[in-house]
Design an enzyme around this catalytic site. Structure first.
Site, short mmCIF file in Angstrom:
data_model
loop_
_atom_site.label_atom_id
_atom_site.label_comp_id
_atom_site.label_asym_id
_atom_site.label_seq_id
_atom_site.Cartn_x
_atom_site.Cartn_y
_atom_site.Cartn_z
N GLY A 432 0.84 -1.19 0.00
CA GLY A 432 0.00 0.00 0.00
C GLY A 432 0.86 1.23 0.00
N LYS A 436 4.92 -2.18 2.67
CA LYS A 436 4.55 -3.56 2.35
C LYS A 436 3.94 -4.27 3.54
CE LYS A 436 7.77 -4.19 -1.38
NZ LYS A 436 9.09 -4.65 -1.79
N ASP A 547 -11.83 4.93 5.06
CA ASP A 547 -11.50 4.20 3.84
C ASP A 547 -12.19 2.83 3.84
OD1 ASP A 547 -10.45 3.77 1.38
OD2 ASP A 547 -8.40 3.40 2.06
#
Ligand code: NAG
Ligand code: NAG
Ligand code: NAG
Ligand code: NAG
Length: 757
Positions: A432, A436, A547
């Site tokens: 992301g 990692k 999110d």
């Protein structure tokens, strides 16, 4: 409790964490004639069972075990659909076997252990056509046992241990298990038969044969390897098979097949697998103790990469057992790697070898030396470990001492490096903006996901401290748990529970191969909604996820949904320009349209994103696919006159389309569209969404424990009382843009495994 419109009631104590039911079973239970499953086991119920319980004529499962019920053994006459009944461990008055033992022909399993039954076991019972198991150990049954001539073909197990049976009429047609150990009859002529010696077999019906190895025994921690009859350090753990298709544990070939498939598929040598202590546990899962031994010639130990490889294979369920064993999960015990001395591995055997070779004195001196050295090293280490907390601030300024963590633990860089095989590529499971994500296995056997910040996306020490303090407070079964963190050697890492079944997106796209039927989808929606409602309403301080999307909803081994956020990308320091920019966290396709106007994300933004996830559950499509936006597609296609598909037949996931009338489908779509209203004001709150989905599942007969807020409150294992957060006052809830603290929502800890359900 009232259960008026439901057909299933699951109030077994195991489902409740310390929320035991007490008091009497209300007689009104008897009014709900449609009830099919009543589980009230493992509570603290007292008093007599209401006499009208047998009005529940539709019931097929009744479990009242492990309470303190008194009065006479309940009369179940008339419950003619009853398959499974368990009345064990209560305090009923002494009585003969009740008459329904001879009348309820539908029984498959009758359990009443640790009871007060006396007299004869009714012969009729053994003839019920579907009967598979009778478990009546530890009662006072006496007289003669005569199973008669028409014994059910299905009968696998009759357990009458520890009763007062004085004689038995054996029927040679019955070849399955009959256990009479602990009865007077076992002092007679049959004392040498299997019937009286099955004691060992009931808890241990299959054990890998070590007969060839004689009576050799091994030092503690070691086991006898069946392949070589040598002692070695096995990799141990327990396999739990949730639904094996067999009940008979005496069929050796079944277990041989399992052994063989283990060594073949795990890439071990033949004979390196040992199975012990197989039995059906209280959850009726088949539990088997597993020991795996290193190959001959490879010493007494597995090396680290081997343990990781095997551990992952079993923990992430890549290994598939023979089909009759069905789904399983594996819980590993910690592996005792050899003691490392100055980089070389010296096994205890080698040390002993040196000892005898060079003289015991030297060894002792060496040992003392090493001990002192180690103690010193440990002490220094301990000081060092407490230090990072003293210097969270940029220039080592004090920031209030160690972080206040609830359960999450500190990991050293070396430990995490080791458990990911030096952050090897093969252990990478994600990537992301933040960095990692690696899979790793802790020495305790727990498989974890490790999020490692990359250079450039690191936060300041203080922010990191705030984050983990916050994360360690958030604790709910529908949030991915934080196991710990690492803040050392310029690294920032967060260690989370590993979710073997991956993201919801992967499951919807069919990548994972697990079919998600409609009911499962509803349960996933409910679980993730509960997790979010918890963040909004009950976390302290409240957290806006910011999110929510189907790749942030993960599924554990039981397909329980857990909300995660591996984004961690809010604060990106733009070192070139010398300022910190606040990056929008949301993901295109999920982002609240109001954000574009207000530049603010609120709880209702999460609701919007969640609405999109609900539409994904219905269609299995991505929010934006081939330029089409899922919300618009659904709105256009919707047709209220189409009672069956609501006009959505074309865009439905075919797996749902083929269902007859998915329960509550229309209500679910309505709720999803309600969540994606343009204006935040018009959207429901997250706890309204929880209630909505609970309503749908209740319509389907699954009682979902209770309503949102109160249920959420009951479900997580927070400590009593509201935790004090230093930023409670400083950071107003809505002020998301200024709050560094609220960025993400990964949940909190639980190094203890989730209960095997
Ligand atoms: C079985 O037990 C009951 C109650 O203890 C007793 O009355 C009865 O005589 C016993 N029967 C035999 C055959 O021992
Ligand atoms: C034992 O299990 C094997 C394989 O699972 C099966 O083929 C066989 O029929 C079983 N034997 C008995 C007696 O049930
Ligand atoms: C670990 O053991 C396996 C098999 O015994 C071997 O193939 C592998 O090279 C070993 N790995 C290390 C790092 O020693
Ligand atoms: C499970 O572990 C094995 C062995 O490390 C690996 O090959 C496989 O890709 C893993 N599967 C998942 C879904 O992580």
């Amino acid at each position: 409790f009232s259960v008026v419109h439901s057909t299933l009631v699951f109030l077994g104590g195991r489902l409740f964490d310390g929320n035991q039911l007490s008091g009497k079973i209300p007689s009104t239970v008897g009014l709900v004639q449609t009830l099919e499953v009543l589980r009230l086991d493992r509570n603290s119920l007292i008093g007599p069972v209401p006499s009208n319980l047998n009005n529940l004529t539709s019931i097929n499962e009744l479990n009242l075990a492990h309470n303190q019920l008194t009065g006479s053994v309940p009369d179940l006459t008339g419950m003619d659909s009853l398959n499974y009944v368990d009345l064990s461990n209560n305090s009923f008055a002494q009585s003969e076997a009740p008459s329904w033992f001879s009348t309820i022909q539908s029984l498959t399993t009758l359990v009443m252990e640790y009871g007060t039954l006396q007299g004869k076991v009714p012969q009729k019972l053994f003839s019920f056509p579907q009967l598979q198991q009778i478990k009546l150990r530890n009662n006072a049954l006496n007289n003669t046992l005569d199973m008669g001539d028409s014994i059910s073909q299905q009968l696998q197990l009759v357990d009458l241990q520890n009763n007062h049976i004085s004689s038995v009429t054996l029927n040679s047609a019955y070849r399955n298990t009959l256990i009479l150990t602990g009865n007077p009859v076992c002092t007679t002529g049959i004392s040498n038969t299997n019937y009286c010696q099955l004691q060992k077999q009931t808890t241990n019906p299959y054990s890998t044969s070590l007969a060839n190895c004689g009576t050799k025994s091994c030092p503690p921690d070691q086991g006898l390897s069946p392949q070589s009859c040598e002692c070695a350090y096995p990799y141990e753990g327990t396999l739990y098979f949730r639904a094996p298709s067999f009940r008979d544990l005496s069929n050796i070939s079944t277990f041989h097949a399992l052994e063989m498939s283990l060594w073949i598929k795990l890439g071990l040598t033949p004979g390196s697998v040992s199975l012990q202590n197989s039995f059906f546990n209280v959850d009726d899962y088949l539990q088997i103790q597993l020991e795996l031994f290193p190959s001959i010639g490879n010493g007494k130990y597995f090396n680290r990469s081997e343990i990781q490889r095997i551990g992952f294979y079993l923990s992430n369920q890549t290994y598939k057992p023979p089909p009759e064993f069905g789904p399983y999960y594996f819980i590993a015990s910690p592996y005792a790697f050899p003691v490392e001395l100055g980089g070389t591995s010296l096994s205890i055997g080698v040390i002993v070898g040196i000892g005898t070779g060079c003289g015991v004195l030297i060894l002792i001196l060496m040992g003392v030396g090493i001990y002192i050295f180690q103690q010193k090293w440990r002490a220094e280490r301990a000081i060092e470990l407490s230090k990072p907390f003293a210097s969270w601030g940029p220039s080592g300024e004090d920031s209030g001492g160690p972080p206040q963590l609830k359960g999450a633990r500190w990991f050293s860089y070396d430990e995490l490096k080791k458990c990911t095989n030096n952050f090897s590529e093969s252990n990478e499971i994600g990537f992301g903006g933040y960095g990692k994500v690696y899979r790793g296995m802790l020495s305790s056997g727990l498989v974890v996901a490790i999020k490692r910040a990359q250079q450039g996306s690191m936060q300041g020490g203080l922010e990191f401290k705030t984050e983990i303090e916050l994360l360690s407070r958030v604790h709910h079964k529908n949030l991915v748990g934080l196991v710990g963190f690492c803040f050392e050697q310029g690294e920032q890492m967060l260690v989370y529970e590993f979710m073997p079944n991956g993201t919801l997106r992967d499951n919807l796209s069919g990548k994972s191969g697990i079919p998600l039927d409609w009911k499962r989808r509803l349960c996933i929606a409910l679980g993730s909604a509960r997790g979010l409602a918890y963040l909004h309403d009950l976390a302290n301080p409240p957290i806006i996820h910011r999110d929510v999307k189907s790749t942030n909803i993960l599924l554990d081994e039981n397909l329980t949904a857990k909300v995660a956020d591996f984004g961690l990308s809010k604060l990106v320091s733009d070192s070139g320009k010398g300022h910190i920019s606040t990056q929008v966290k949301g993901t295109l396709g999920y982002l609240d349209p109001e954000y574009y106007m207000t530049q603010q994300l609120t709880e209702k933004s999460d609701v919007y994103s969640f609405g999109i996830v609900m539409l994904e559950l219905v269609t299995s499509k991505q929010p934006i696919e081939k330029g089409k936006y899922i919300v618009r597609e659904v709105q256009i296609a919707m047709d209220k006159n189409d009672k069956e598909y609501y006009g959505l037949e074309e865009i439905l996931d075919p797996k749902i389309r083929n269902l007859q009338n998915p329960i509550g489908f229309v209500r679910f779509v309505d709720l999803a569209l309600h969540c994606v209203e343009e204006s935040a004001e018009d959207r429901p709150t997250m706890s309204d969404v929880v209630k909505g989905i609970e309503g749908i599942l209740q319509q389907d007969g699954v009682i979902t424990k209770s309503t949102s807020a109160s249920s959420s409150a009951a479900e997580f294992r927070t400590t009593k009382g509201k935790p004090q957060h230093p930023y409670d006052d400083a950071l107003p809830k809505k002020d998301v843009n200024n709050s560094d603290a609220f960025d993400y929502s990964g949940g909190y800890m639980l190094s203890t495994r989730v209960e095997p359900k």
